[in-house]
Design a protein around this motif. Structure first.
Motif, PDB file in Angstrom:
ATOM      1  N   SER A  84       0.855  -1.190   0.000  1.00  0.00           N
ATOM      2  CA  SER A  84       0.000   0.000   0.000  1.00  0.00           C
ATOM      3  C   SER A  84       0.887   1.234   0.000  1.00  0.00           C
ATOM      4  O   SER A  84       1.867   1.305   0.718  1.00  0.00           O
ATOM      5  CB  SER A  84      -0.904   0.018   1.235  1.00  0.00           C
ATOM      6  OG  SER A  84      -0.135   0.142   2.401  1.00  0.00           O
ATOM      7  N   THR A  85       0.534   2.169  -0.798  1.00  0.00           N
ATOM      8  CA  THR A  85       1.271   3.423  -0.854  1.00  0.00           C
ATOM      9  C   THR A  85       0.457   4.472  -0.095  1.00  0.00           C
ATOM     10  O   THR A  85      -0.734   4.610  -0.342  1.00  0.00           O
ATOM     11  CB  THR A  85       1.454   3.882  -2.321  1.00  0.00           C
ATOM     12  OG1 THR A  85       0.681   3.112  -3.185  1.00  0.00           O
ATOM     13  CG2 THR A  85       2.863   3.913  -2.735  1.00  0.00           C
ATOM     14  N   PRO A  86       1.107   5.118   0.830  1.00  0.00           N
ATOM     15  CA  PRO A  86       0.357   6.122   1.591  1.00  0.00           C
ATOM     16  C   PRO A  86      -0.048   7.286   0.698  1.00  0.00           C
ATOM     17  O   PRO A  86       0.699   7.675  -0.192  1.00  0.00           O
ATOM     18  CB  PRO A  86       1.330   6.576   2.667  1.00  0.00           C
ATOM     19  CG  PRO A  86       2.681   6.191   2.169  1.00  0.00           C
ATOM     20  CD  PRO A  86       2.498   5.038   1.258  1.00  0.00           C
ATOM     21  N   SER A  87      -1.224   7.799   0.918  1.00  0.00           N
ATOM     22  CA  SER A  87      -1.680   8.944   0.142  1.00  0.00           C
ATOM     23  C   SER A  87      -1.113  10.220   0.740  1.00  0.00           C
ATOM     24  O   SER A  87      -0.759  10.271   1.909  1.00  0.00           O
ATOM     25  CB  SER A  87      -3.200   8.994   0.099  1.00  0.00           C
ATOM     26  OG  SER A  87      -3.718   9.103   1.392  1.00  0.00           O
ATOM     27  N   VAL A  88      -1.059  11.261  -0.059  1.00  0.00           N
ATOM     28  CA  VAL A  88      -0.464  12.530   0.353  1.00  0.00           C
ATOM     29  C   VAL A  88      -1.510  13.611   0.124  1.00  0.00           C
ATOM     30  O   VAL A  88      -2.194  13.640  -0.891  1.00  0.00           O
ATOM     31  CB  VAL A  88       0.803  12.822  -0.465  1.00  0.00           C
ATOM     32  CG1 VAL A  88       1.420  14.146  -0.067  1.00  0.00           C
ATOM     33  CG2 VAL A  88       1.808  11.704  -0.328  1.00  0.00           C
TER      34      VAL A  88
END
Length: 173
Positions: A142-146
């Motif tokens: 999972s890629t953290p959202s910004v």
């Protein structure tokens, strides 16, 4: 009977020009001349080239000779025309077969190019799919959202039902 005897025996013939045919056998008699077999080959000697006594011996008739000659000339002309027509027809057939062969080769070449293009497209598609699979496998789970400001946002996992209230508004999670 005398004619057949003279056909079988070898003899010498001399034309009125002085040309000699030694030890010649008469192969056949035609209305316009005689065909001779000699050591050097086969020759036709026309009666007009032979002395009167030879012409009389072989029953030469100038009118029959002229008619025979014109018939022979006509037959030869017709034979040449037929030969030319046959050659032209054969050339047309060869040309037609060659054109058909070239057209077939062009079809084969076009089909081969189509198959090569299709194989290339399939390779590109397969390579793209493999590349996507590789990227998926390399990417973190999972890629953290910004946020717009560039601050990492956090995601929380809610394990049970919750209700959030803001005055009169309730949100059930």
């Amino acid at each position: 009977m005398v004619l057949s005897a003279s056909l079988a025996l070898a003899e010498d013939f001399k034309t009125i020009d002085g040309k000699e045919y030694k030890n010649a056998k008469v192969s056949r008699v035609e209305p316009d001349g005689i065909v001779l077999l000699t050591k050097s080959g086969i020759s036709k000697v026309y009666f007009t080239e032979l002395p009167k006594e030879v012409q009389e011996r072989f029953h030469y008739d100038a009118q029959q000779a002229a008619q025979f000659t014109s018939q022979t000339v006509e037959q030869n002309r017709l034979a040449r025309e037929r030969k030319v027509e046959e050659n032209e027809k054969r050339a047309e057939e060869v040309s037609k077969r060659k054109a058909e062969k070239e057209a077939l080769q062009q079809q084969r070449d076009a089909e081969m190019r189509r198959q090569q293009r299709e194989a290339g497209q399939q390779r590109q598609q397969r390579d793209a799919e493999q590349q996507q699979q590789a990227e998926i496998q390399r990417a973190p789970a999972s890629t953290p959202s910004v946020s717009k400001e560039g601050i990492r946002e956090h995601t929380y996992e809610i394990l049970q039902d919750h209700t959030i209230s803001f005055g009169d508004v309730r949100i059930r999670l």
